[in-house]
Write an enzyme that holds these catalytic residues in place. Structure first.
Site, PDB file in Angstrom:
ATOM      1  N   LEU A 278      48.180  51.241  39.230  1.00  0.00           N
ATOM      2  CA  LEU A 278      49.341  51.004  40.082  1.00  0.00           C
ATOM      3  C   LEU A 278      49.058  49.898  41.078  1.00  0.00           C
ATOM      4  CD1 LEU A 278      52.044  51.691  41.580  1.00  0.00           C
ATOM      5  CD2 LEU A 278      50.720  53.415  42.854  1.00  0.00           C
ATOM      6  N   SER A 279      49.990  48.964  41.231  1.00  0.00           N
ATOM      7  CA  SER A 279      49.957  47.946  42.288  1.00  0.00           C
ATOM      8  C   SER A 279      48.668  47.126  42.202  1.00  0.00           C
ATOM      9  CB  SER A 279      50.126  48.622  43.653  1.00  0.00           C
ATOM     10  OG  SER A 279      50.392  47.699  44.670  1.00  0.00           O
TER      11      SER A 279
END
Length: 319
Positions: free
Chosen positions: A142-143
């Site tokens: 994520l991210s």
């Protein structure tokens, strides 16, 4: 250019409140995994009686820990139910004060260097110690973890069968912190041709290439959605896919685009999650995942769909 300090402040505001407690007992520390130039910590979970000799590498986002992202995303619980192993590399504050993987430093994302090398060593240890099929290693994040997952896919493509990038960025999009924040906002991204050249130069690999799954919220103001298309563009050349998707369907109420190679194999997909802000999309009613900072219960489980796409969940399983 938006203010660098504005984005840093946004990340700091998403620190979990004191009562946001996680069960950290599901993960065990991975010790003695070889060289560790990135000074990362490794955590893992292997179900009793490994049914499927596959490994999923999971990279948390900024301000998160391995345990927090596991509890939120539900990966180790899914692993228990379907018998595969999971590995969670974890960032340290001495490397990055917000616990972001350093996806924007060449010293950390070049092959055989820095954080990328540390993650590669962890994977090799898991494959050797747990009897993992080296043809069934996957990675997601994520991210900043998504950007680092994309970097791992670029510099070690021979290691992975597939990757899933959630609210991430193209490999090599930035080389400094100010550039990183600009690219997150969607400013200054390279042309598809330059980005594709950067991917090919990341290793001497000539194929086959890992499949790519991209997840992006349309209301994300931390990592602009133009990055999702830029990731698709970056991988389109090595997979020899057309610029336009071969398929556009609806999955759990959200747009799903698929790009196929010349043989008709689905190699790249994009899940565009309507009105979702920055985070990992969850369906907590499924029993996998828990809502929290950057973990968004919006009725679609990225964890479940990603695992099914990789063949870790049987097609007949009602999950």
């Amino acid at each position: 250019m938006r203010s660098l300090f504005d984005t840093v402040e946004r990340l700091n505001r998403y620190r979990p409140p004191p009562d946001f407690i996680y069960d950290e007992s599901r993960l065990r520390e991975l010790e003695d995994f070889g060289k560790n130039p990135g000074e990362l910590t490794g955590w893992h979970h292997v179900p009793h009686g490994l049914v499927s000799p596959a490994l999923v590498v999971v990279l948390h986002g900024c301000t998160q820990t391995a345990a927090r992202y596991d509890e939120g995303s539900g990966w180790s619980r899914l692993a228990d139910d379907f018998g595969f192993a999971v590995l969670f590399p974890e960032q340290a504050r001495q490397n990055n004060r917000n616990l972001c993987f350093n996806w924007f430093y060449g010293s950390d994302v070049d092959r055989e260097h820095g954080e990328a090398k540390s993650i590669r060593e962890m994977i090799a240890t898991m494959v050797a110690d747990q009897g993992i099929d080296p043809r069934r290693v996957f990675i997601t994040g994520l991210s900043a973890g998504g950007a680092m997952a994309n970097a791992m896919l670029a510099v070690y493509p021979e290691v992975f069968a597939g990757g899933a990038i959630i609210a991430g960025l193209p490999y090599g999009a930035a080389v400094t912190i100010p550039q990183a924040f600009d690219r997150m906002r969607g400013y200054g991204l390279s042309s598809p041709e330059s980005s594709q050249k950067r991917l090919r130069a990341a290793s001497s690999h000539a194929g086959p290439w890992p499949s790519i799954s991209v997840w992006q919220g349309t209301a994300d103001t931390t990592v602009d959605q133009v990055n999702a298309k830029a990731i698709v563009d970056q991988w389109s050349a090595v997979h020899d896919v057309c610029s336009e998707p071969a398929k556009h369907t609806n999955v759990d109420g959200h747009d799903h685009f698929v790009w196929s190679d010349v043989c008709g194999h689905e190699m790249i997909e994009l899940h565009s999650i309507k009105d979702m802000e920055h985070g990992t999309p969850l369906d907590t009613a499924s029993g996998y995942g828990r809502a929290g900072p950057f973990l968004l219960d919006i009725g679609i489980s990225s964890t479940k769909h990603i695992a099914r796409g990789w063949g870790l969940i049987p097609s007949f399983a009602a999950v």
